[in-house]
Design an enzyme around this catalytic site. Sequence first.
Site, PDB file in Angstrom:
ATOM      1  N   HIS A  18      -5.000 -16.177  -1.374  1.00  0.00           N
ATOM      2  CA  HIS A  18      -5.012 -14.718  -1.310  1.00  0.00           C
ATOM      3  C   HIS A  18      -3.746 -14.185  -0.640  1.00  0.00           C
ATOM      4  O   HIS A  18      -3.062 -13.317  -1.174  1.00  0.00           O
ATOM      5  CB  HIS A  18      -6.263 -14.268  -0.548  1.00  0.00           C
ATOM      6  CG  HIS A  18      -6.518 -12.806  -0.567  1.00  0.00           C
ATOM      7  ND1 HIS A  18      -7.705 -12.255  -0.988  1.00  0.00           N
ATOM      8  CD2 HIS A  18      -5.742 -11.749  -0.200  1.00  0.00           C
ATOM      9  CE1 HIS A  18      -7.657 -10.941  -0.880  1.00  0.00           C
ATOM     10  NE2 HIS A  18      -6.469 -10.610  -0.401  1.00  0.00           N
ATOM     11  N   ASP A  76      -6.893  -1.189  -2.066  1.00  0.00           N
ATOM     12  CA  ASP A  76      -7.482  -2.521  -1.951  1.00  0.00           C
ATOM     13  C   ASP A  76      -8.244  -2.907  -3.209  1.00  0.00           C
ATOM     14  O   ASP A  76      -8.097  -4.026  -3.714  1.00  0.00           O
ATOM     15  CB  ASP A  76      -8.415  -2.591  -0.739  1.00  0.00           C
ATOM     16  CG  ASP A  76      -7.674  -2.851   0.565  1.00  0.00           C
ATOM     17  OD1 ASP A  76      -6.591  -3.469   0.522  1.00  0.00           O
ATOM     18  OD2 ASP A  76      -8.170  -2.441   1.624  1.00  0.00           O
ATOM     19  N   HIS A 117      -5.743   3.779   1.212  1.00  0.00           N
ATOM     20  CA  HIS A 117      -5.668   2.345   1.498  1.00  0.00           C
ATOM     21  C   HIS A 117      -6.843   1.612   0.860  1.00  0.00           C
ATOM     22  O   HIS A 117      -6.663   0.575   0.210  1.00  0.00           O
ATOM     23  CB  HIS A 117      -5.657   2.113   3.004  1.00  0.00           C
ATOM     24  CG  HIS A 117      -5.473   0.681   3.379  1.00  0.00           C
ATOM     25  ND1 HIS A 117      -4.327   0.215   3.995  1.00  0.00           N
ATOM     26  CD2 HIS A 117      -6.275  -0.416   3.219  1.00  0.00           C
ATOM     27  CE1 HIS A 117      -4.436  -1.091   4.190  1.00  0.00           C
ATOM     28  NE2 HIS A 117      -5.624  -1.492   3.734  1.00  0.00           N
ATOM     29  N   ASP A 176      -5.470  -1.249   8.398  1.00  0.00           N
ATOM     30  CA  ASP A 176      -5.355  -2.697   8.582  1.00  0.00           C
ATOM     31  C   ASP A 176      -5.209  -3.126  10.036  1.00  0.00           C
ATOM     32  O   ASP A 176      -5.272  -4.322  10.330  1.00  0.00           O
ATOM     33  CB  ASP A 176      -4.136  -3.226   7.814  1.00  0.00           C
ATOM     34  CG  ASP A 176      -4.457  -3.576   6.382  1.00  0.00           C
ATOM     35  OD1 ASP A 176      -5.648  -3.663   6.036  1.00  0.00           O
ATOM     36  OD2 ASP A 176      -3.509  -3.768   5.595  1.00  0.00           O
ATOM     37  N   HIS A 231      -9.769  -8.418  -4.198  1.00  0.00           N
ATOM     38  CA  HIS A 231     -10.640  -7.555  -3.405  1.00  0.00           C
ATOM     39  C   HIS A 231     -11.853  -7.109  -4.203  1.00  0.00           C
ATOM     40  O   HIS A 231     -12.918  -6.862  -3.640  1.00  0.00           O
ATOM     41  CB  HIS A 231      -9.864  -6.330  -2.924  1.00  0.00           C
ATOM     42  CG  HIS A 231      -8.953  -6.607  -1.777  1.00  0.00           C
ATOM     43  ND1 HIS A 231      -9.276  -6.313  -0.477  1.00  0.00           N
ATOM     44  CD2 HIS A 231      -7.719  -7.169  -1.727  1.00  0.00           C
ATOM     45  CE1 HIS A 231      -8.279  -6.668   0.333  1.00  0.00           C
ATOM     46  NE2 HIS A 231      -7.322  -7.193  -0.417  1.00  0.00           N
ATOM     47  N   GLU A 251      -0.311 -12.231  -2.304  1.00  0.00           N
ATOM     48  CA  GLU A 251       0.123 -10.891  -1.940  1.00  0.00           C
ATOM     49  C   GLU A 251       1.528 -10.876  -1.356  1.00  0.00           C
ATOM     50  O   GLU A 251       2.257  -9.898  -1.514  1.00  0.00           O
ATOM     51  CB  GLU A 251      -0.915 -10.254  -1.022  1.00  0.00           C
ATOM     52  CG  GLU A 251      -2.195  -9.982  -1.807  1.00  0.00           C
ATOM     53  CD  GLU A 251      -3.244  -9.244  -1.022  1.00  0.00           C
ATOM     54  OE1 GLU A 251      -3.238  -9.340   0.220  1.00  0.00           O
ATOM     55  OE2 GLU A 251      -4.075  -8.578  -1.649  1.00  0.00           O
ATOM     56  N   HIS A 307     -12.864  -3.561   3.265  1.00  0.00           N
ATOM     57  CA  HIS A 307     -11.709  -3.549   2.368  1.00  0.00           C
ATOM     58  C   HIS A 307     -12.000  -4.263   1.048  1.00  0.00           C
ATOM     59  O   HIS A 307     -11.107  -4.398   0.211  1.00  0.00           O
ATOM     60  CB  HIS A 307     -10.513  -4.206   3.050  1.00  0.00           C
ATOM     61  CG  HIS A 307     -10.008  -3.441   4.242  1.00  0.00           C
ATOM     62  ND1 HIS A 307      -8.721  -2.937   4.316  1.00  0.00           N
ATOM     63  CD2 HIS A 307     -10.614  -3.084   5.400  1.00  0.00           C
ATOM     64  CE1 HIS A 307      -8.566  -2.309   5.474  1.00  0.00           C
ATOM     65  NE2 HIS A 307      -9.702  -2.394   6.150  1.00  0.00           N
ATOM     66  N   HIS A 322       0.839  -1.197   0.000  1.00  0.00           N
ATOM     67  CA  HIS A 322       0.000   0.000   0.000  1.00  0.00           C
ATOM     68  C   HIS A 322       0.876   1.250   0.000  1.00  0.00           C
ATOM     69  O   HIS A 322       0.651   2.182  -0.781  1.00  0.00           O
ATOM     70  CB  HIS A 322      -0.903   0.008   1.235  1.00  0.00           C
ATOM     71  CG  HIS A 322      -2.140  -0.808   1.092  1.00  0.00           C
ATOM     72  ND1 HIS A 322      -3.223  -0.395   0.353  1.00  0.00           N
ATOM     73  CD2 HIS A 322      -2.476  -2.025   1.593  1.00  0.00           C
ATOM     74  CE1 HIS A 322      -4.178  -1.305   0.421  1.00  0.00           C
ATOM     75  NE2 HIS A 322      -3.740  -2.311   1.161  1.00  0.00           N
TER      76      HIS A 322
END
Length: 283
Positions: free
Chosen positions: A180, A160, A156, A93, A166, A184, A107, A52
């Site tokens: 997931h 997402d 943020h 987060d 997302h 990432e 999110h 991010h």
Amino acid sequence: MKKKVLALAAAITVVAPLQSVAFAHENDGGSKIKIVHRWSAEDKHKEGVNSHLWIVNRAIDIMSRNTTLVKQDRVAQLNEWRTELENGIYAADYENPYYDNSTFASHFYDPDNGKTYIPFAKQAKETGAKYFKLAGESYKNKDMKQAFFYLGLSLHYLGDVNQPMHAANFTNLSYPQGFHSKYENFVDTIKDNYKVTDGNGYWNWKGTNPEEWIHGAAVVAKQDYSGIVNDNTKDWFVKAAVSQEYADKWRAEVTPMTGKRLMDAQRVTAGYIQLWFDTYGDR
């Protein structure tokens, strides 16, 4: 954010078996799968484990290169209040109400149905727009610390929805479980290969309200979803539990679309920050 643990009763029944699984593609000595969903945001101020922050910083770099359309005192303000901006990016987060009592429902946002993965919960479009506007109100009131903290929060949520999972409500409990988060983690290892090096943000990309921008970003991201989550990558991810060969295969398969997503995210974010300054005026 490697601690996004779903606080749903259904999720609790899944945690125990997940914790016993280690993957061939682990790079951290066999750490266990956790229930997470995010671009990473592991450290407030370190890009290496905070994609991010990496996206926002690259967006500011884009703005700094465009001396025709971007007033450079805006870049100066972003740098002046960088700590508050980064705190907002990170808090989304790790603090309530931003992480929704560990469900992280806000999110996610599927642009086709306008919902997150939990019925009736607030989603990323409305939440990101909310903090965009609160940031603007604080800015007009000359409360710069609060303004840039809220702006970080809004960025943020925009970040997402630039991640296809997302925008498709594909969580870490979706099949195959753990994909997931592993995806990432992998993104963190390749993102520096996809830095935008010009000054071309997506200026005036959508209308003048943040909802349009967040929705538009989710639409594009969801269109790219099948380049990351498909029958092949899911099958290879499952087989990667015991095979480095299949870990390498799913990573190679998702890399081109991931690069596209990262570059789009940088350009969209630059335009979104510019929209915020255009909307609320310069100090």
